[in-house]
Design a protein around this motif. Sequence first.
Motif, PDB file in Angstrom:
ATOM      1  N   ILE A 167       3.405   5.257   5.518  1.00 26.11           N
ATOM      2  CA  ILE A 167       2.795   5.927   6.672  1.00 26.11           C
ATOM      3  C   ILE A 167       2.032   7.171   6.247  1.00 26.11           C
ATOM      4  O   ILE A 167       0.889   7.401   6.633  1.00 26.11           O
ATOM      5  CB  ILE A 167       3.870   6.305   7.724  1.00 26.11           C
ATOM      6  N   HIS A 168       2.686   7.981   5.426  1.00 29.58           N
ATOM      7  CA  HIS A 168       2.059   9.247   5.062  1.00 29.58           C
ATOM      8  C   HIS A 168       1.276   9.115   3.771  1.00 29.58           C
ATOM      9  O   HIS A 168       1.841   9.033   2.696  1.00 29.58           O
ATOM     10  CB  HIS A 168       3.139  10.329   4.906  1.00 29.58           C
ATOM     11  N   MET A 169      -0.033   9.027   3.925  1.00 31.92           N
ATOM     12  CA  MET A 169      -0.887   8.982   2.739  1.00 31.92           C
ATOM     13  C   MET A 169      -2.028   9.952   2.981  1.00 31.92           C
ATOM     14  O   MET A 169      -2.493  10.089   4.114  1.00 31.92           O
ATOM     15  CB  MET A 169      -1.430   7.560   2.522  1.00 31.92           C
ATOM     16  N   PRO A 170      -2.476  10.636   1.935  1.00 32.73           N
ATOM     17  CA  PRO A 170      -3.578  11.583   2.137  1.00 32.73           C
ATOM     18  C   PRO A 170      -4.859  10.820   2.483  1.00 32.73           C
ATOM     19  O   PRO A 170      -4.982   9.650   2.147  1.00 32.73           O
ATOM     20  CB  PRO A 170      -3.698  12.270   0.765  1.00 32.73           C
ATOM     21  N   ALA A 171      -5.763  11.473   3.150  1.00 30.94           N
ATOM     22  CA  ALA A 171      -7.088  10.908   3.495  1.00 30.94           C
ATOM     23  C   ALA A 171      -7.018   9.825   4.569  1.00 30.94           C
ATOM     24  O   ALA A 171      -7.782   9.836   5.525  1.00 30.94           O
ATOM     25  CB  ALA A 171      -7.823  10.371   2.273  1.00 30.94           C
ATOM     26  N   CYS A 172      -6.120   8.881   4.448  1.00 37.85           N
ATOM     27  CA  CYS A 172      -6.030   7.829   5.460  1.00 37.85           C
ATOM     28  C   CYS A 172      -4.570   7.482   5.657  1.00 37.85           C
ATOM     29  O   CYS A 172      -3.905   6.994   4.741  1.00 37.85           O
ATOM     30  CB  CYS A 172      -6.822   6.600   4.993  1.00 37.85           C
ATOM     31  N   SER A 173      -4.042   7.740   6.849  1.00 38.33           N
ATOM     32  CA  SER A 173      -2.625   7.473   7.091  1.00 38.33           C
ATOM     33  C   SER A 173      -2.405   5.989   7.338  1.00 38.33           C
ATOM     34  O   SER A 173      -3.353   5.239   7.577  1.00 38.33           O
ATOM     35  CB  SER A 173      -2.149   8.263   8.305  1.00 38.33           C
ATOM     36  N   GLY A 174      -1.150   5.570   7.293  1.00 40.31           N
ATOM     37  CA  GLY A 174      -0.808   4.180   7.556  1.00 40.31           C
ATOM     38  C   GLY A 174      -1.347   3.696   8.891  1.00 40.31           C
ATOM     39  O   GLY A 174      -2.046   2.678   8.957  1.00 40.31           O
ATOM     40  N   PRO A 175      -1.039   4.444   9.990  1.00 33.09           N
ATOM     41  CA  PRO A 175      -1.550   4.000  11.294  1.00 33.09           C
ATOM     42  C   PRO A 175      -3.074   3.917  11.332  1.00 33.09           C
ATOM     43  O   PRO A 175      -3.629   3.020  11.961  1.00 33.09           O
ATOM     44  CB  PRO A 175      -1.032   5.078  12.248  1.00 33.09           C
ATOM     45  N   GLU A 176      -3.757   4.822  10.637  1.00 35.04           N
ATOM     46  CA  GLU A 176      -5.224   4.749  10.612  1.00 35.04           C
ATOM     47  C   GLU A 176      -5.690   3.487   9.895  1.00 35.04           C
ATOM     48  O   GLU A 176      -6.590   2.783  10.345  1.00 35.04           O
ATOM     49  CB  GLU A 176      -5.807   5.994   9.916  1.00 35.04           C
ATOM     50  N   LEU A 177      -5.022   3.182   8.784  1.00 36.43           N
ATOM     51  CA  LEU A 177      -5.360   1.984   8.028  1.00 36.43           C
ATOM     52  C   LEU A 177      -5.092   0.737   8.877  1.00 36.43           C
ATOM     53  O   LEU A 177      -5.895  -0.201   8.911  1.00 36.43           O
ATOM     54  CB  LEU A 177      -4.551   1.936   6.724  1.00 36.43           C
ATOM     55  N   ALA A 203      -2.018  -1.524  -3.794  1.00 41.02           N
ATOM     56  CA  ALA A 203      -3.103  -0.571  -3.584  1.00 41.02           C
ATOM     57  C   ALA A 203      -2.478   0.813  -3.490  1.00 41.02           C
ATOM     58  O   ALA A 203      -1.577   1.033  -2.677  1.00 41.02           O
ATOM     59  CB  ALA A 203      -3.862  -0.900  -2.308  1.00 41.02           C
ATOM     60  N   THR A 204      -2.935   1.735  -4.333  1.00 34.92           N
ATOM     61  CA  THR A 204      -2.405   3.085  -4.239  1.00 34.92           C
ATOM     62  C   THR A 204      -3.380   3.987  -3.484  1.00 34.92           C
ATOM     63  O   THR A 204      -3.084   5.120  -3.205  1.00 34.92           O
ATOM     64  CB  THR A 204      -2.132   3.672  -5.644  1.00 34.92           C
ATOM     65  N   ASP A 205      -4.541   3.431  -3.179  1.00 33.70           N
ATOM     66  CA  ASP A 205      -5.535   4.168  -2.399  1.00 33.70           C
ATOM     67  C   ASP A 205      -5.951   3.273  -1.229  1.00 33.70           C
ATOM     68  O   ASP A 205      -6.418   2.149  -1.448  1.00 33.70           O
ATOM     69  CB  ASP A 205      -6.735   4.476  -3.308  1.00 33.70           C
ATOM     70  N   PRO A 206      -5.762   3.751   0.013  1.00 31.83           N
ATOM     71  CA  PRO A 206      -6.107   2.911   1.169  1.00 31.83           C
ATOM     72  C   PRO A 206      -7.542   2.388   1.110  1.00 31.83           C
ATOM     73  O   PRO A 206      -7.838   1.326   1.655  1.00 31.83           O
ATOM     74  CB  PRO A 206      -5.912   3.854   2.355  1.00 31.83           C
ATOM     75  N   VAL A 216       0.847  -1.194   0.000  1.00 28.26           N
ATOM     76  CA  VAL A 216       0.000   0.000   0.000  1.00 28.26           C
ATOM     77  C   VAL A 216       0.880   1.241   0.000  1.00 28.26           C
ATOM     78  O   VAL A 216       1.645   1.464   0.943  1.00 28.26           O
ATOM     79  CB  VAL A 216      -0.922   0.040   1.244  1.00 28.26           C
ATOM     80  N   ASP A 217       0.811   2.023  -1.068  1.00 26.60           N
ATOM     81  CA  ASP A 217       1.586   3.259  -1.142  1.00 26.60           C
ATOM     82  C   ASP A 217       0.870   4.184  -2.113  1.00 26.60           C
ATOM     83  O   ASP A 217       0.492   3.750  -3.202  1.00 26.60           O
ATOM     84  CB  ASP A 217       3.016   2.961  -1.619  1.00 26.60           C
ATOM     85  N   ASP A 218       0.673   5.457  -1.712  1.00 32.07           N
ATOM     86  CA  ASP A 218      -0.077   6.353  -2.592  1.00 32.07           C
ATOM     87  C   ASP A 218       0.750   6.770  -3.803  1.00 32.07           C
ATOM     88  O   ASP A 218       0.216   7.330  -4.750  1.00 32.07           O
ATOM     89  CB  ASP A 218      -0.573   7.581  -1.818  1.00 32.07           C
ATOM     90  N   GLU A 219       2.048   6.489  -3.761  1.00 29.83           N
ATOM     91  CA  GLU A 219       2.920   6.802  -4.901  1.00 29.83           C
ATOM     92  C   GLU A 219       3.039   5.555  -5.773  1.00 29.83           C
ATOM     93  O   GLU A 219       3.729   4.597  -5.399  1.00 29.83           O
ATOM     94  CB  GLU A 219       4.298   7.213  -4.355  1.00 29.83           C
ATOM     95  N   PRO A 220       2.354   5.536  -6.933  1.00 30.96           N
ATOM     96  CA  PRO A 220       2.312   4.293  -7.728  1.00 30.96           C
ATOM     97  C   PRO A 220       3.701   3.749  -8.074  1.00 30.96           C
ATOM     98  O   PRO A 220       3.937   2.546  -7.990  1.00 30.96           O
ATOM     99  CB  PRO A 220       1.576   4.714  -9.003  1.00 30.96           C
ATOM    100  N   ALA A 221       4.638   4.627  -8.422  1.00 27.67           N
ATOM    101  CA  ALA A 221       5.963   4.155  -8.825  1.00 27.67           C
ATOM    102  C   ALA A 221       6.656   3.428  -7.671  1.00 27.67           C
ATOM    103  O   ALA A 221       7.288   2.385  -7.854  1.00 27.67           O
ATOM    104  CB  ALA A 221       6.813   5.326  -9.299  1.00 27.67           C
TER     105      ALA A 221
END
Lengths: 121, 586
Positions: free
Chosen positions: B329-339, B307-310, B283-288
């Motif tokens: 950890i740092h993803m917009p809308a839903c952070s790693g810890p939240e997920l 998954a690029t979107d949590p 899971v990472d919001d940065e596809p690359a």
Amino acid sequence: MQILIVDDDPLAGELVAALLEEQGHDCRLAENGIEALERLAADDGIELVISDLNMPLVSGLDLLAELRESGQTLPFVLLTGDDPADILAQTPGLTAALMKDAALEAVLPVLVAKMAGAARP
Amino acid sequence: MASASSETFKARKARLRAAFLDQLPQRLREARVHLTRLPDQAALVALELAFHTIKGSSGSFALTTITELAREADDVLKGALAAGAPITAGPLAALTAVFERFDALDLGAADRADPGERYGFESEPPPGPVPGQMTGQFAGPAHDHASRRREQRVYLCDDDSDLAQELCAQLACFGYCVTALTTLDALRAAVIAHPPAAVIMDVMFPEGEHAGPATIAALALATGHAIPSMYISGRDDFQARLQAVKAGGSAYCTKPVKTTELVEFLDALTHREAPIPFHVLVVDDEPAVAQLHAMILEEAGMITAVATDPAEVLSLLKGFNADLVLMDIHMPACSGPELARVLRQMSGYLSLPIIYLSSETDRGRQFEALEVGADGFLTKPVEPARLVTEVSLRAERMRTLHSLMVRDGLTGLFNHNTIMQLLELAVANARRDGQPMCFAMIDVDRFKRVNDTYGHPAGDQVLMALSRGLRLRLRESDVVGRYGGEEFAVVLPGVDEVQARDILDQLRRSFAAVHFYAGNATFNCTFSAGVAAFPRWSCADSLIEAADQALYAAKRGGRDRVEIAATLDPAVDFNRDCPAEDQDGH
């Protein structure tokens, strides 16, 4: 650029050739140091030697030493299965030493392109 | 990268890579010849060069598994060369181990179009499942589990022909097809003509008191292949055992031989299941970045989903059977810890390992992120080797823990709770696919008497033998569990009640033929079984009840038989407790 590729494993040699021919270079293959020396003597158009390090009888380093002793100043790139840092540090006259791994495919063409650029200012 | 010309290189590279893999077995055979010539110095030099070349070339082809193995051998050999003395036992053993691991890669199998893809040597992910490429757990068609055992060639060599025949018959009950040979000459001829998966060997022969191990050792030398072997002998002295070990024997059983013990060792010798690759969700919001990490893991033979979107994570996890989640950890809308917290609040994902992969270097914030129930923290950029190690270690441990939770300790079968869940699943699948399925209950006859007469160890032997028989002789798709005590449960998808009865009846006959030993006594056991079929019984509860009733009928009918629940009193409505929707199916 005309390139001589020396590798006792013809498959590995051909892979390097495939990689560089893709970039428009002209590649020759030799399977050992002796054959490489013969090729170099017969063809003075060769502008770069890319050689495997570990080969029977004449190693890549032996080949380099032989060339330098006979006054050949061709750029010489060594390919090796191990971390090349030590060899590079200890071997004057070596243009570059690269490790044979998955990254070779990305690194070698860039290096050769730079050398080709330098050769034609 | 996607230009037409780069395709040419790709195609050429693929061809060269295939040729390299093709030639590798021959190169290894040549290396093996050098190995036999050790401690000869020239052989050592040649061997080092051989592995060094394999290492370099496989490295260029990005065949990581092979590179690592060759590197190991090369390092050992370099050390031996540097020592300047004849190679010692330690390095020699390490080399032999490397050869064995090469063997385990099964490079020689000619019928495989591309061994690289099978084992995930290739850095680019394979396009998808290749038909016929999977063996083991994923193998599609039925019967492979048992038939694989039948295809395994096993020789048993003992100059006592009665005993040899008897043991072969016993082993056949466990699905092993064993050829009995009574002379060493016959064994030599057989091994050379058809190399076996294992040899069961007597120690003493008319030719000499250690002629058995001596023959195996000579054959190994002559063929250049270690011969998987185990020994059976009337002798229990140190010399006999030592000779067996020196000849590479992996087990030693004293006569009278316990068949269950023999089977245990044979399983270990012949049974090489292709390991199921780890499944990792990235899971990472940065596809690359996500793709890069997925690629590194795939290169190490794992299967990944990205998954690029949590928000996609829950739906992805549903069909994926993940062993581990790797998340930013740092993803917009839903952070790693939240997920992580979301996952931990779902019972199915309570124990799913979560590893953060982030550029976060602040210790305090790392700790906070771990506090919500994640298992580890890796800092970006991560070295590929480190990533692979961290992920496989945790995934492996997770699998072990999981198998402890779902398996019965004595028999290794699924435990009661798990088999019930699997039954529910099988019923749901059968209903969806419109396929038949059966549920069977099996109970060992007069088991209490076995325990009382011969002791609990003998009783355990019976349970282990039955569970192994069930596991080996049933199809891969069948699910076997220990229901409790001496009761076993089997889920058989895709068969009707008559087919199920025939399968179980065959099992019943071979089980009845197994001899058990307790001290000097020999005894046999039988079992009774009851079969209930879907859709005649339309939910898990009714299937269990019907199968139980059929089992009862089998017991009442005199034991040692299989009964189908269909032939019972139709007035009894086992479906009365089924939810209404379940009864629409028939």
